[in-house]
Write an enzyme that holds these catalytic residues in place. Sequence first.
Site, PDB file in Angstrom:
ATOM      1  N   GLU A  41      39.379  32.883  39.605  1.00  0.00           N
ATOM      2  CA  GLU A  41      39.499  34.337  39.467  1.00  0.00           C
ATOM      3  C   GLU A  41      38.810  34.821  38.192  1.00  0.00           C
ATOM      4  O   GLU A  41      38.309  35.950  38.133  1.00  0.00           O
ATOM      5  CB  GLU A  41      40.978  34.751  39.438  1.00  0.00           C
ATOM      6  CG  GLU A  41      41.704  34.478  40.741  1.00  0.00           C
ATOM      7  CD  GLU A  41      43.174  34.889  40.712  1.00  0.00           C
ATOM      8  OE1 GLU A  41      43.851  34.673  41.725  1.00  0.00           O
ATOM      9  OE2 GLU A  41      43.646  35.407  39.679  1.00  0.00           O
ATOM     10  N   THR A  60      45.494  37.838  40.741  1.00  0.00           N
ATOM     11  CA  THR A  60      45.944  38.252  42.061  1.00  0.00           C
ATOM     12  C   THR A  60      47.463  38.088  42.135  1.00  0.00           C
ATOM     13  O   THR A  60      48.057  37.365  41.340  1.00  0.00           O
ATOM     14  CB  THR A  60      45.266  37.427  43.165  1.00  0.00           C
ATOM     15  OG1 THR A  60      45.495  36.055  42.897  1.00  0.00           O
ATOM     16  CG2 THR A  60      43.771  37.704  43.222  1.00  0.00           C
ATOM     17  N   LYS A 109      54.388  40.601  43.047  1.00  0.00           N
ATOM     18  CA  LYS A 109      55.004  39.367  42.533  1.00  0.00           C
ATOM     19  C   LYS A 109      53.903  38.405  42.106  1.00  0.00           C
ATOM     20  O   LYS A 109      52.997  38.110  42.899  1.00  0.00           O
ATOM     21  CB  LYS A 109      55.851  38.732  43.642  1.00  0.00           C
ATOM     22  CG  LYS A 109      56.691  37.554  43.183  1.00  0.00           C
ATOM     23  CD  LYS A 109      56.014  36.246  43.463  1.00  0.00           C
ATOM     24  CE  LYS A 109      56.685  35.095  42.716  1.00  0.00           C
ATOM     25  NZ  LYS A 109      55.950  33.826  42.904  1.00  0.00           N
ATOM     26  N   ASP A 150      47.995  38.842  48.972  1.00  0.00           N
ATOM     27  CA  ASP A 150      48.739  38.584  50.203  1.00  0.00           C
ATOM     28  C   ASP A 150      49.995  39.444  50.253  1.00  0.00           C
ATOM     29  O   ASP A 150      50.425  39.991  49.244  1.00  0.00           O
ATOM     30  CB  ASP A 150      49.057  37.091  50.398  1.00  0.00           C
ATOM     31  CG  ASP A 150      49.929  36.507  49.303  1.00  0.00           C
ATOM     32  OD1 ASP A 150      50.306  37.246  48.378  1.00  0.00           O
ATOM     33  OD2 ASP A 150      50.232  35.309  49.371  1.00  0.00           O
TER      34      ASP A 150
END
Lengths: 261, 261
Positions: free
Chosen positions: B36, B114, B197, B223
């Site tokens: 990332e 993410t 989260k 997600d």
Amino acid sequence: MAPHGDKSDAADETMVAKAEKRPISTILIVMAMQSEALPVVNKLNLSEDLQSVFPKGVPWVRYRGFYKDLNINLVCPGKDSSLGVDCVGTVPASLVTYASIQALQPDLIINAGTAGGFKAKGACIGDVYVASDVAFCDRRIPIPVFDLYGLGLRQALSTPNLQKELNLKVGKLSTGDSLHMSTQDEASMVANDAVVKDMEAAAVAYVADLLKVPSVFLKVVIDIKDGEETTAEESSQSFAALERAVTQVTDFINGKCLSDL
Amino acid sequence: MAPHGDKSDAADETMVAKAEKRPISTILIVMAMQSEALPVVNKLNLSEDLQSVFPKGVPWVRYRGFYKDLNINLVCPGKDSSLGVDCVGTVPASLVTYASIQALQPDLIINAGTAGGFKAKGACIGDVYVASDVAFCDRRIPIPVFDLYGLGLRQALSTPNLQKELNLKVGKLSTGDSLHMSTQDEASMVANDAVVKDMEAAAVAYVADLLKVPSVFLKVVIDIKDGEETTAEESSQSFAALERAVTQVTDFINGKCLSDL
């Protein structure tokens, strides 16, 4: 695991071999709860370091002193500045261990404290355990290899003579940031074959392994995870057992090399 | 939260007031996954620091460079030396954040990465969130006051202009060391009113708060925790969205003071 060095890998190995044959000099005792630490501080006649080796703002506390031939440093993560409770758990334990290794370059770490025990695995209140290995019970990452990373299994320093001489129980230790286990935490501890459960050891082991400092994990069973609740008297006895265990281990270490343990 | 200082509380407050009016100069970007981080490293033209400011043995990586008027430091906890996977989770994130603050004295921390999102709270894949506050979802200590300590709720730096200008979503963020939630973790996230989260933010916030560095948490939803699985294309788009978001935030910060954000 081996003492902290600053050389090539080959030089590191030579240093490790030398360190194993050199009497242990500087000890770092990491304890999460100040109420558990104070009886040890008093017994070993340590005094609080008022000129902190730690940065301004952190609540970490160091007690220091010479006991027999040992330079003893006992550190606690201290009290949360807003809430006033001990900074238990993996994050503060890892930070104070890291900063202490950097500042003090210890030969050996002893992570000591009370823990939960599993009756089904033979643990009783007041038992003193030295961990054979430690792992996390609450880092579930079900992706290949990440699952092993999450488990974070690490072996403690091998201490057969210490265990025999002091008649300590030996078992596997699981660490998690929750006092009460979830069903998944419990399954993970069963998979780990854990006898005792604490809230810091696997994090201390992670940092000690990163910085190559050998570590011992000394845990006194204060409550039974799969049994009855602990009475106030049993709690008090566990605190006393913890102080005795840390003192006995310190006495045993005095004058010895890592390879003698 | 306020910049790191080394004076009395009164002097600290003066420094904070001054820092809020001084253009932001040194930024610390903390990202857990190197995959990332690399698009951001390339976009901002950063280069790996080969003369590490970190101790020997740690896998932590720092990329550095000047971008416009900013001294940018992007750090990752790096790869586990035995297993080769990214050192995700709260313990490595807290350690690398601590060591980076000590070495680099940043004016501002951006923790970017993410995260999972909750459809029921309005999150969609690719959404860019800036956290209003962060808390742990997996530190259950059901003892008065310790329960609040375990939760570890901390507010992020207030950034109303940044949020408006870049049209970012704002929401509460929960952090836990498991990728898959236990029933108890899920209940904790519902209690936290969490929209996203992740696995690091509350630990970064803990350290930033200890050392008084203001922090921003920028998370792209990769997600959906309460919905369908992510496709490979959606994952790839989320990585690209993360790079764009970090670049846009950095562009917005350039030349501004903390109080302008």
